[in-house]
Design an enzyme around this catalytic site. Structure first.
Site, mmCIF file in Angstrom:
data_model
loop_
_atom_site.group_PDB
_atom_site.id
_atom_site.type_symbol
_atom_site.label_atom_id
_atom_site.label_comp_id
_atom_site.label_asym_id
_atom_site.label_seq_id
_atom_site.Cartn_x
_atom_site.Cartn_y
_atom_site.Cartn_z
ATOM 1 N N GLU A 1 0.881 -1.175 0.000
ATOM 2 C CA GLU A 1 0.000 0.000 0.000
ATOM 3 C C GLU A 1 0.906 1.209 0.000
ATOM 4 O OE1 GLU A 1 -3.058 -0.265 -0.611
ATOM 5 O OE2 GLU A 1 -3.148 -2.432 -0.355
ATOM 6 N N CYS B 1 -1.649 8.899 4.268
ATOM 7 C CA CYS B 1 -1.664 8.598 2.837
ATOM 8 C C CYS B 1 -2.984 9.045 2.226
ATOM 9 C CB CYS B 1 -1.456 7.107 2.630
ATOM 10 S SG CYS B 1 -2.541 6.142 3.666
HETATM 11 P P1 NAD Z 1 9.054 5.500 3.020
HETATM 12 O O1 NAD Z 1 8.737 4.936 1.687
HETATM 13 O O2 NAD Z 1 10.095 6.534 3.134
HETATM 14 O O3 NAD Z 1 9.468 4.327 4.034
HETATM 15 C C1 NAD Z 1 8.680 3.166 4.172
HETATM 16 C C2 NAD Z 1 9.587 2.017 4.603
HETATM 17 O O4 NAD Z 1 10.460 1.697 3.516
HETATM 18 C C3 NAD Z 1 10.472 2.361 5.791
HETATM 19 O O5 NAD Z 1 10.567 1.249 6.646
HETATM 20 C C4 NAD Z 1 11.792 2.660 5.129
HETATM 21 O O6 NAD Z 1 12.903 2.475 5.986
HETATM 22 C C5 NAD Z 1 11.799 1.669 4.002
HETATM 23 N N1 NAD Z 1 12.732 2.010 2.935
HETATM 24 C C6 NAD Z 1 13.261 3.204 2.642
HETATM 25 N N2 NAD Z 1 14.109 3.110 1.601
HETATM 26 C C7 NAD Z 1 14.099 1.815 1.213
HETATM 27 C C8 NAD Z 1 14.773 1.089 0.200
HETATM 28 N N3 NAD Z 1 15.598 1.685 -0.643
HETATM 29 N N4 NAD Z 1 14.527 -0.233 0.100
HETATM 30 C C9 NAD Z 1 13.659 -0.840 0.942
HETATM 31 N N5 NAD Z 1 13.002 -0.190 1.936
HETATM 32 C C10 NAD Z 1 13.211 1.123 2.069
HETATM 33 O O7 NAD Z 1 7.649 6.035 3.592
HETATM 34 P P2 NAD Z 1 7.347 6.823 4.916
HETATM 35 O O8 NAD Z 1 7.857 8.206 4.777
HETATM 36 O O9 NAD Z 1 7.728 6.031 6.110
HETATM 37 O O10 NAD Z 1 5.749 6.828 4.838
HETATM 38 C C11 NAD Z 1 5.066 7.688 3.990
HETATM 39 C C12 NAD Z 1 4.648 7.031 2.706
HETATM 40 O O11 NAD Z 1 3.855 5.882 2.995
HETATM 41 C C13 NAD Z 1 3.736 7.944 1.878
HETATM 42 O O12 NAD Z 1 4.043 7.803 0.520
HETATM 43 C C14 NAD Z 1 2.350 7.414 2.198
HETATM 44 O O13 NAD Z 1 1.378 7.716 1.214
HETATM 45 C C15 NAD Z 1 2.612 5.947 2.310
HETATM 46 N N6 NAD Z 1 1.578 5.279 3.097
HETATM 47 C C16 NAD Z 1 0.622 4.585 2.433
HETATM 48 C C17 NAD Z 1 -0.399 3.968 3.138
HETATM 49 C C18 NAD Z 1 -1.475 3.208 2.415
HETATM 50 O O14 NAD Z 1 -2.231 2.486 3.055
HETATM 51 N N7 NAD Z 1 -1.585 3.335 1.105
HETATM 52 C C19 NAD Z 1 -0.434 4.049 4.527
HETATM 53 C C20 NAD Z 1 0.585 4.751 5.174
HETATM 54 C C21 NAD Z 1 1.591 5.362 4.457
#
Ligand code: NAD
Length: 542
Positions: A293, A327
C-alpha cells in the site's frame, strides 16, 4: 489440544476515548509521556526472541523537539539480517502447526493489552516518536491497532471455514497453509497500527516474519514488540531489525526462502522492491506474494450543490490532521467558482484558529512533520509557490524548524490544474485548490481522474443525487476508497477496508479477509472414501 471448533469473539470497533480534561486517560497518557521524556532508552533488535545489540546505533528525537534525545537503537549488519531470517524459518516449524485458536488467542490478548495496560504507553510513544496529537495517537496506535487485531481473527476464522462441497463418496477440504518460507514486513513511520499489522496479519495465518520498521517509528515499534511478547507470541515468530533499508532489503530479497512482502510506504520504493523481486525470481523456491500500500494524491471534488460549511470542515480536517501525513490526506481540492469565495473564506477563518506545537500541549490541533527531509521538501514547495505566477499562497506559507519541524497549515490556490502540488504527493500540511467554472463539472471530473498517477482516496461533495452517482462512475478508477460528502481520510477497520490501485498499491485492503488471503497458500485435499477397484467404466459394458 481442544477438539472443538472454537468460535472467536465478535469484534466491535474499539471506542475512541476523549482525553478531555479530568479524564483518567488524559492523566495516564500525559504521565506516561513525561516519563518517556525524562528517560533515555536503548532499543535492541529482537531476533529469535533475544535482544541483539550491534556496534552501530542511531539516535531518536521527537520531531517537535529535535534537540531532545529519546535514546538509541541498534542497527543491523547483513549477518543480523541472515540471523533474523534463520530465526523466522526455525520458528515456522512450530508456529505453522499451532492450532488457529492458539494463534488467535495471542493476538486477541495483544488487543486487550493495548486496550488496557498498554494503552497509555503505546499512545504516549506514538505522540513522542511521530508527533501525533493525543487524538491522532488514540485513533491510530490504540483503536485502529486493536481493531486490526480483533477483526483479523474473525476474518481468518471465516477463511478457514470456507470449504468446498463434497459429492457422494468424496470428502473435499481446503487447508489454508501459511506460505512456504518467511515474510518480510516493511512499515512506514506514519501509523503505529500499520506497523503492527504488517507483521501481525501474516503471523496470524501461521507465517513467521522479519520486520523492518521505519527509523522514524522505532520508539513506538518497541512498544509493539513488548505487547506481542507479553501476549505470548513465541520466540522468532516476529523478528524486529533495523538498519540501512537498502542493505536489509537486498539481503532479504536474495534469500531463496523469501515468500512474500507486506509493505506500506512510498510508491517509488515499492516499485523499486518489486523490480528487485522480479530480477531475483529464479532464486526463490516459490513465487513471492507482493502486497504493498503506497502513496496518494487524494482529492475532494466539490459540486455547486454542496454545503459550504461541510466542505470547509472536510478540507481542514482532511488536509491538516496529523500535519497532512496520512496517505489518505486531502491534498487537491476542486471548487466551483460560484461557491469558492464562501468556502475559502471559511477555510481561511478556520485555519487561522489552528494551533501548532508539542503534542504534550493537548490544545494543539497540529504538531511537527516527521523529519528534516520532510520539512525541507515542504518548505521548498512553499517557496516555489511564492515565486510561481500560476499559484498564490492564500493562508499559511510559513515554517520554522528552530525547535521542531513545524510547517504552518498552508492553502495554495492555483489557476493551473496540473500545477506541481496538484500532482505530487507532498505528505505534509499543504493543500492546493483549483477553481473551475460551474458549467465545467463533467470536464473537471475527467481532470480529477487524470491528474495524478495515484488512486488511493477521493471524495465528492454534492447534494444532488444524480450528480453524486455520475461522479462516482466518472471517478470509479481514481480511488480505492471513495467518500461521498466526507473527508477522504479516517478509514475504520471492519467498516471501510483500506487500499488503493494505480500507483497507490496492490489494493489488498488492510484489515480485511482479502488481505489475509494473500498470506495463505490453499491446499485442496480430495479424499475418496471407497476407492474404485476396477479401471473399467459402465459405458464400456457390452
Ligand atoms: P518510506 O517509503 O520513506 O518508508 C517506508 C519504509 O520503507 C520504511 O521502513 C523505510 O525504511 C523503508 N525504505 C526506505 N528506503 C528503502 C529502500 N531503498 N529499500 C527498501 N526499503 C526502504 O515512507 P514513509 O515516509 O515512512 O511513509 C510515507 C509514505 O507511505 C507515503 O508515501 C504514504 O502515502 C505511504 N503510506 C501509504 C499507506 C497506504 O495504506 N496506502 C499508509 C501509510 C503510508
Amino acid at each position: 489440544m481442544s477438539n472443538s471448533f472454537l468460535k472467536s469473539p465478535t469484534p466491535i470497533n474499539e471506542p475512541v476515548k476523549s482525553y478531555a480534561p479530568n479524564t483518567p486517560e488524559r492523566a495516564a497518557v500525559t504521565a506516561m509521556y513525561d516519563t518517556y521524556f525524562s528517560e533515555k532508552i536503548h532499543i535492541p533488535m529482537k531476533i529469535g526472541g533475544e535482544e541483539v545489540n550491534s556496534k552501530e546505533t542511531a539516535t531518536m528525537h521527537p520531531p517537535h523537539d529535535h534537540k531532545h534525545s529519546m535514546g538509541t537503537y541498534s542497527l543491523a549488519t547483513e549477518a543480523h539480517v541472515e540471523q533474523a531470517i534463520a530465526a523466522a524459518l526455525e520458528a515456522r516449524k512450530t508456529w505453522a502447526l499451532v492450532p488457529f485458536a492458539a494463534r488467535a488467542a495471542v493476538f486477541l490478548k495483544a488487543a486487550d493489552l493495548i486496550a488496557g495496560p498498554y494503552r497509555a504507553r503505546i499512545a504516549a510513544a506514538t505522540m513522542m516518536a511521530q508527533s501525533k496529537t493525543v487524538h491522532q495517537a488514540e485513533i491510530d496506535s490504540t483503536c485502529e491497532f486493536i481493531d486490526f487485531l480483533r477483526f483479523n481473527v474473525k476474518f481468518a476464522e471465516e477463511i478457514y471455514q470456507d470449504q468446498p462441497t463434497s459429492s457422494e463418496g468424496v470428502w473435499n477440504h481446503v487447508h489454508y497453509r501459511p506460505l512456504e518460507g518467511f515474510i518480510y514486513a516493511v512499515s512506514p513511520f506514519n501509523f503505529t497500527a500499520i506497523a503492527g499489522n504488517l507483521s501481525a496479519a501474516p503471523a496470524l495465518m501461521g507465517n513467521t516474519i522479519v520486520w523492518k520498521p521505519s527509523d522514524h517509528q522505532m520508539f513506538s515499534a518497541k512498544v509493539i514488540m513488548d505487547v506481542f511478547e507479553e501476549a505470548g507470541l513465541p520466540k522468532g515468530v516476529i523478528n524486529m531489525i533495523n538498519g540501512d533499508p537498502e542493505m536489509v532489503t537486498n539481503t532479504v530479497l536474495k534469500n531463496p526462502d523469501f515468500a512474500g512482502i507486506h509493505f506500506t510506504g512510498s510508491t517509488h520504493i515499492f516499485k523499486n522492491i518489486w523490480h528487485k523481486i522480479g530480477s531475483n525470481i529464479h532464486t526463490y523456491k516459490t513465487y513471492p506474494r507482493i502486497v504493498g500500500e503506497t502513496g496518494g494524491k487524494d482529492y475532494i471534488a466539490v459540486h455547486n450543490s454542496a454545503n459550504v460549511d461541510e466542505v470547509a470542515t472536510a478540507v481542514v480536517r482532511g488536509a491538516f490532521e496529523f500535519q497532512g501525513q496520512k496517505c489518505s490526506a486531502a491534498s487537491r481540492i476542486y471548487l466551483p467558482k460560484s461557491r469558492s469565495k464562501a468556502i475559502l473564506d471559511k477555510i481561511v477563518a478556520d485555519v487561522k484558529t489552528i494551533t501548532l506545537g508539542s503534542p504534550r500541549e493537548l490544545k494543539n490541533f497540529m504538531t511537527a512533520v516527521i523529519h528534516k527531509g520532510s520539512f525541507d521538501r515542504l518548505a521548498a514547495a512553499i517557496d516555489q509557490a511564492k515565486t510561481d505566477s500560476d499559484v498564490e499562497v492564500l493562508v499559511g506559507g510559513t515554517y520554522d524548524d528552530s525547535k521542531g519541524y513545524f510547517i504552518d497549515p498552508t492553502v495554495l490556490v492555483t489557476t493551473n490544474p496540473k500545477y506541481d502540488t496538484m500532482e505530487r504527493e507532498l505528505f505534509g500540511p499543504i493543500v492546493t485548490v483549483y477553481i473551475y467554472e460551474d458549467d465545467q463539472w463533467e470536464e473537471t471530473l475527467k481532470l480529477v481522474d487524470a491528474t495524478s498517477d495515484y488512486a488511493l482516496t477521493g471524495a465528492v461533495m454534492a447534494k444532488d443525487r444524480i450528480v453524486i452517482e455520475n461522479a462516482r462512475l466518472a471517478l470509479e478508477n481514481s480511488a480505492g476508497n471513495f467518500y461521498i460528502n466526507d473527508k477522504p481520510s479516517g478509514a475504520v477497520v471492519g467498516q471501510q477496508p483500506f487500499g488503493g490501485a494505480r500507483g497507490s498499491g496492490t489494493n489488498d485492503k488492510a484489515g480485511s479477509r482479502q488481505n489475509l488471503l494473500r498470506w495463505v497458500s490453499p491446499q485442496l485435499v480430495k479424499e475418496t472414501l471407497i476407492p474404485a477397484t476396477d479401471y473399467r467404466y459402465p459405458f464400456m459394458d457390452a
